[in-house]
Design a protein around this motif. Sequence first.
Motif, PDB file in Angstrom:
ATOM      1  N   ALA A  81       0.833  -1.210   0.000  1.00  0.00           N
ATOM      2  CA  ALA A  81       0.000   0.000   0.000  1.00  0.00           C
ATOM      3  C   ALA A  81       0.866   1.258   0.000  1.00  0.00           C
ATOM      4  CB  ALA A  81      -0.936   0.001   1.211  1.00  0.00           C
ATOM      5  N   GLY A  82       1.888   1.277   0.836  1.00  0.00           N
ATOM      6  CA  GLY A  82       2.789   2.427   0.877  1.00  0.00           C
ATOM      7  C   GLY A  82       3.551   2.607  -0.425  1.00  0.00           C
ATOM      8  N   THR A  83       3.941   1.498  -1.040  1.00  0.00           N
ATOM      9  CA  THR A  83       4.677   1.562  -2.299  1.00  0.00           C
ATOM     10  C   THR A  83       3.798   2.102  -3.420  1.00  0.00           C
ATOM     11  OG1 THR A  83       6.062  -0.286  -1.587  1.00  0.00           O
ATOM     12  CG2 THR A  83       6.050   0.225  -3.934  1.00  0.00           C
ATOM     13  N   VAL A  84       2.568   1.624  -3.505  1.00  0.00           N
ATOM     14  CA  VAL A  84       1.644   2.122  -4.530  1.00  0.00           C
ATOM     15  C   VAL A  84       1.405   3.614  -4.333  1.00  0.00           C
ATOM     16  CG1 VAL A  84      -0.752   2.018  -5.333  1.00  0.00           C
ATOM     17  CG2 VAL A  84       0.550  -0.086  -4.998  1.00  0.00           C
ATOM     18  N   TRP A  85       1.193   4.019  -3.099  1.00  0.00           N
ATOM     19  CA  TRP A  85       0.968   5.422  -2.796  1.00  0.00           C
ATOM     20  C   TRP A  85       2.188   6.255  -3.198  1.00  0.00           C
ATOM     21  CZ3 TRP A  85      -0.024   7.461   2.863  1.00  0.00           C
ATOM     22  CH2 TRP A  85      -0.314   8.818   2.818  1.00  0.00           C
ATOM     23  N   ALA A  86       3.376   5.782  -2.842  1.00  0.00           N
ATOM     24  CA  ALA A  86       4.601   6.528  -3.133  1.00  0.00           C
ATOM     25  C   ALA A  86       4.890   6.606  -4.630  1.00  0.00           C
ATOM     26  CB  ALA A  86       5.781   5.889  -2.413  1.00  0.00           C
ATOM     27  N   LEU A  87       4.615   5.539  -5.350  1.00  0.00           N
ATOM     28  CA  LEU A  87       4.930   5.523  -6.772  1.00  0.00           C
ATOM     29  C   LEU A  87       3.875   6.230  -7.618  1.00  0.00           C
ATOM     30  CD1 LEU A  87       6.470   1.976  -7.199  1.00  0.00           C
ATOM     31  CD2 LEU A  87       7.626   4.174  -6.892  1.00  0.00           C
ATOM     32  N   ALA A  88       2.734   6.536  -7.027  1.00  0.00           N
ATOM     33  CA  ALA A  88       1.708   7.272  -7.759  1.00  0.00           C
ATOM     34  C   ALA A  88       2.208   8.672  -8.125  1.00  0.00           C
ATOM     35  CB  ALA A  88       0.429   7.368  -6.935  1.00  0.00           C
ATOM     36  N   GLU A  89       3.049   9.218  -7.268  1.00  0.00           N
ATOM     37  CA  GLU A  89       3.654  10.527  -7.547  1.00  0.00           C
ATOM     38  C   GLU A  89       5.091  10.486  -7.027  1.00  0.00           C
ATOM     39  OE1 GLU A  89       3.522  15.070  -5.989  1.00  0.00           O
ATOM     40  OE2 GLU A  89       1.707  13.897  -5.780  1.00  0.00           O
ATOM     41  N   ARG A  90       6.011  10.211  -7.908  1.00  0.00           N
ATOM     42  CA  ARG A  90       7.411  10.114  -7.510  1.00  0.00           C
ATOM     43  C   ARG A  90       7.969  11.495  -7.185  1.00  0.00           C
ATOM     44  NH1 ARG A  90      11.046   5.743  -9.260  1.00  0.00           N
ATOM     45  NH2 ARG A  90       9.741   3.929  -9.508  1.00  0.00           N
ATOM     46  N   SER A  91       8.314  11.682  -5.916  1.00  0.00           N
ATOM     47  CA  SER A  91       8.901  12.938  -5.457  1.00  0.00           C
ATOM     48  C   SER A  91       9.644  12.657  -4.158  1.00  0.00           C
ATOM     49  CB  SER A  91       7.814  13.992  -5.234  1.00  0.00           C
ATOM     50  OG  SER A  91       6.987  13.609  -4.160  1.00  0.00           O
TER      51      SER A  91
END
Length: 121
Positions: A81-91
């Motif tokens: 879940a954290g990975t999907v959230w983080a990769l949705a907007e790479r910053s």
Amino acid sequence: MITGFSVAVAVSSLVVAGWSFVLAARGREPQRALLAGLAVVETLLVAQLVIGIVLLISGQHPGSLVTYLAYLIGSLLVVPAGTVWALAERSRSSTVVLGITCVAIPVMVLRLYQVWSGTHA
């Protein structure tokens, strides 16, 4: 629960969390190597699930079976879940999200251990 393995899961997750926060402080977005570290943590969580199920099948029981299973399965969902959230907007912020994700894992592992041993600290 196997104490040594639980400690290994928690420590590896904290190492990846530290790595994430260092990258965030440098203003970098998640890199492939960091994602590989997250994959290692997730693999350890899958192994923990297998160990937990084997212990249940062998006749050992936690203080609360429902709570134990909820933490055991829930811990598997945190990293994806954290990975999907983080990769949705790479910053830089997404690297922080991955660090926070990894900090949540030792907390869940500690609760898992407490539920297994029947303590409520």
